[in-house]
Design an enzyme around this catalytic site. Structure first.
Site, PDB file in Angstrom:
ATOM      1  N   HIS A  54      -2.799   8.465 -12.573  1.00 27.32           N
ATOM      2  CA  HIS A  54      -1.988   9.510 -12.732  1.00 27.32           C
ATOM      3  C   HIS A  54      -0.685   9.547 -11.764  1.00 27.32           C
ATOM      4  O   HIS A  54      -0.942   8.467 -10.550  1.00 27.32           O
ATOM      5  CB  HIS A  54      -2.980  10.836 -12.865  1.00 27.32           C
ATOM      6  CG  HIS A  54      -3.569  10.859 -11.567  1.00 27.32           C
ATOM      7  ND1 HIS A  54      -4.742   9.606 -11.921  1.00 27.32           N
ATOM      8  CD2 HIS A  54      -3.885  11.254 -10.656  1.00 27.32           C
ATOM      9  CE1 HIS A  54      -5.411  10.519 -10.867  1.00 27.32           C
ATOM     10  NE2 HIS A  54      -5.191  11.161  -9.575  1.00 27.32           N
ATOM     11  N   HIS A  56      -0.474  11.573  -8.907  1.00 27.57           N
ATOM     12  CA  HIS A  56      -0.374  11.625  -7.562  1.00 27.57           C
ATOM     13  C   HIS A  56      -0.649  10.434  -6.502  1.00 27.57           C
ATOM     14  O   HIS A  56      -0.876   8.752  -6.780  1.00 27.57           O
ATOM     15  CB  HIS A  56      -2.213  11.964  -7.676  1.00 27.57           C
ATOM     16  CG  HIS A  56      -2.518  13.605  -7.642  1.00 27.57           C
ATOM     17  ND1 HIS A  56      -3.758  13.504  -8.408  1.00 27.57           N
ATOM     18  CD2 HIS A  56      -1.748  14.775  -8.255  1.00 27.57           C
ATOM     19  CE1 HIS A  56      -4.075  14.977  -8.468  1.00 27.57           C
ATOM     20  NE2 HIS A  56      -2.843  15.309  -8.639  1.00 27.57           N
ATOM     21  N   ASP A  58      -1.268   9.327  -4.177  1.00 21.60           N
ATOM     22  CA  ASP A  58      -2.677   7.990  -3.719  1.00 21.60           C
ATOM     23  C   ASP A  58      -2.613   7.601  -4.825  1.00 21.60           C
ATOM     24  O   ASP A  58      -3.962   6.313  -4.471  1.00 21.60           O
ATOM     25  CB  ASP A  58      -4.153   9.313  -2.565  1.00 21.60           C
ATOM     26  CG  ASP A  58      -4.727   9.954  -3.337  1.00 21.60           C
ATOM     27  OD1 ASP A  58      -3.686  10.435  -5.070  1.00 21.60           O
ATOM     28  OD2 ASP A  58      -5.556   9.966  -4.236  1.00 21.60           O
ATOM     29  N   HIS A  59      -1.890   7.363  -5.676  1.00 20.37           N
ATOM     30  CA  HIS A  59      -2.635   6.333  -6.938  1.00 20.37           C
ATOM     31  C   HIS A  59      -1.216   5.715  -7.265  1.00 20.37           C
ATOM     32  O   HIS A  59      -0.770   4.515  -7.631  1.00 20.37           O
ATOM     33  CB  HIS A  59      -3.007   6.732  -8.049  1.00 20.37           C
ATOM     34  CG  HIS A  59      -4.656   7.966  -7.774  1.00 20.37           C
ATOM     35  ND1 HIS A  59      -6.040   7.243  -8.134  1.00 20.37           N
ATOM     36  CD2 HIS A  59      -4.607   8.830  -7.478  1.00 20.37           C
ATOM     37  CE1 HIS A  59      -7.009   7.445  -7.662  1.00 20.37           C
ATOM     38  NE2 HIS A  59      -5.864   8.432  -7.157  1.00 20.37           N
ATOM     39  N   HIS A 110      -7.670  16.810 -15.203  1.00 18.05           N
ATOM     40  CA  HIS A 110      -7.195  16.294 -13.527  1.00 18.05           C
ATOM     41  C   HIS A 110      -5.946  16.733 -13.924  1.00 18.05           C
ATOM     42  O   HIS A 110      -5.256  17.945 -12.741  1.00 18.05           O
ATOM     43  CB  HIS A 110      -7.515  15.473 -13.089  1.00 18.05           C
ATOM     44  CG  HIS A 110      -7.625  14.890 -12.075  1.00 18.05           C
ATOM     45  ND1 HIS A 110      -8.294  15.656 -10.329  1.00 18.05           N
ATOM     46  CD2 HIS A 110      -6.447  13.592 -11.066  1.00 18.05           C
ATOM     47  CE1 HIS A 110      -7.380  14.991  -9.533  1.00 18.05           C
ATOM     48  NE2 HIS A 110      -6.475  14.430  -9.730  1.00 18.05           N
ATOM     49  N   ASP A 134      -8.646   9.391 -12.120  1.00 18.34           N
ATOM     50  CA  ASP A 134      -9.750  10.696 -11.619  1.00 18.34           C
ATOM     51  C   ASP A 134     -10.464  11.415 -12.684  1.00 18.34           C
ATOM     52  O   ASP A 134     -10.495  12.810 -12.766  1.00 18.34           O
ATOM     53  CB  ASP A 134      -9.012  11.340 -10.589  1.00 18.34           C
ATOM     54  CG  ASP A 134      -8.488  10.273  -8.972  1.00 18.34           C
ATOM     55  OD1 ASP A 134      -9.366   9.967  -9.126  1.00 18.34           O
ATOM     56  OD2 ASP A 134      -8.048  11.255  -8.365  1.00 18.34           O
ATOM     57  N   HIS A 173     -12.343   6.946  -7.177  1.00 18.28           N
ATOM     58  CA  HIS A 173     -12.123   6.715  -5.517  1.00 18.28           C
ATOM     59  C   HIS A 173     -13.657   6.999  -5.743  1.00 18.28           C
ATOM     60  O   HIS A 173     -14.667   7.286  -6.165  1.00 18.28           O
ATOM     61  CB  HIS A 173     -11.698   8.295  -5.268  1.00 18.28           C
ATOM     62  CG  HIS A 173     -10.942   8.994  -5.081  1.00 18.28           C
ATOM     63  ND1 HIS A 173      -9.944   8.722  -4.020  1.00 18.28           N
ATOM     64  CD2 HIS A 173      -9.642  10.160  -6.162  1.00 18.28           C
ATOM     65  CE1 HIS A 173      -8.662   9.753  -4.694  1.00 18.28           C
ATOM     66  NE2 HIS A 173      -9.003  10.037  -5.250  1.00 18.28           N
TER      67      HIS A 173
HETATM   68 ZN   LIG Z   1      -5.568  12.592  -7.887  1.00 14.97          ZN
END
Ligand SMILES: [Zn+2]
Length: 284
Positions: A54, A56, A58-59, A110, A134, A173
């Protein structure tokens, strides 16, 4: 098929899926690109593709740097907001990288464009793997930032829950201890939850990851996959599975310690997809 688990940032995972015969590799959510490239070089691999769960930061934040270093690298994902996306994939689309097979599983909730990736290797007895981003965590599930309980219910039951039970689950995560503490609050008498929590704490003491788990194990301790269990229904005061899930996620949201909550502005930024670059904000 070998999966290299690489802990990055505060509690994220990026992965390298390696076809050991051809030494070709596919990266999943490679958010720290230079570290990934070091490993690719050290292990004598050739990186052929990036799978992004996805958008975001941090990905997906490593994609552009990787494409710059390796021109021609394909970046797959299900959302136009994904950095450096070259190939937008759709539900059930299959990709092939040498002997590695990937089935894209659309799991919106998400984020509205979230994809999970189910991977197996031709002529190999290893169990398949799912990279669940996530959406599904060890003992938990992702926040419903851009979707509904109905969508997450479908994701967890029809899409991920119906994969072969021996499938290894590699999530986005390391939230296992907190998730298991919540699972224990939901089902205080579940022995498997207690066992997993002490195991996860021991792993944490040794600074080792708790991934992967397997689907068959998740069904024993993950409350989000146990919606028809009496204890879970009792905790939520609901019986309809979607309603049980809705209440569980709401309770899990408030289970976070107050200092870990995002400020309202950050939540809005997340929903608008603005979290694509530093400054660093708490994870979601
Ligand atoms: Zn996320």
């Amino acid at each position: 098929m070998k999966v290299k688990v690489i802990s990055i940032l505060e509690d994220n995972y990026m992965y390298l899926v390696i076809d050991e015969q051809s030494r070709e590799a596919v990266a999943v959510d490679p958010a720290v690109p230079h570290r990934l490239l070091e490993i690719v070089k050290r292990e004598g691999l050739s990186l052929t593709a990036v799978l992004t769960t996805h958008h975001h930061w941090d990905h997906a934040r490593g994609n552009a740097a990787l494409v710059k270093e390796l021109p021609g690298l394909r970046v797959y994902g299900g959302d136009d907001r994904i950095e450096a996306l070259t190939d937008k994939v759709t539900d059930r689309q299959e990709l092939k990288f040498h002997s590695l097979n990937v089935r894209c599983l659309f799991t919106p909730c998400h984020t509205s464009g979230h994809m999970c990736y189910f991977v197996w290797e031709d002529g190999c007895d290893d169990p398949p793997a799912v990279f669940s981003g996530d959406t599904l965590f060890l003992a938990g599930c992702g926040r419903f930032l851009e979707g509904t309980a109905e969508q997450m219910h479908r994701n967890l039951t029809e899409v991920l829950g119906s994969l072969p039970q021996e499938t290894k689950v590699f999530c986005g995560h390391e939230y296992s201890i907190k998730n298991l503490k919540f699972a224990l609050k939901v089902e205080p008498d579940n022995e498997k939850v207690k066992e997993m929590l002490s195991w996860a704490r021991a792993r944490d003491d040794d600074d080792k990851p708790t991934v992967p788990s397997t689907l068959v194990d998740e069904f024993q301790y993950n409350p989000f996959l146990r919606l028809s269990e009496e204890g879970v229904q009792k905790f939520t005061g609901k019986t309809d599975p979607v309603e049980v899930l809705r209440v569980l996620r709401k309770e899990r949201d408030s289970f976070r310690k107050p200092k870990e909550r995002l400020p309202p502005q950050a939540m809005l930024a997340l929903q608008w997809g603005l979290l694509s670059a530093p400054p660093r904000l708490p994870k979601v």
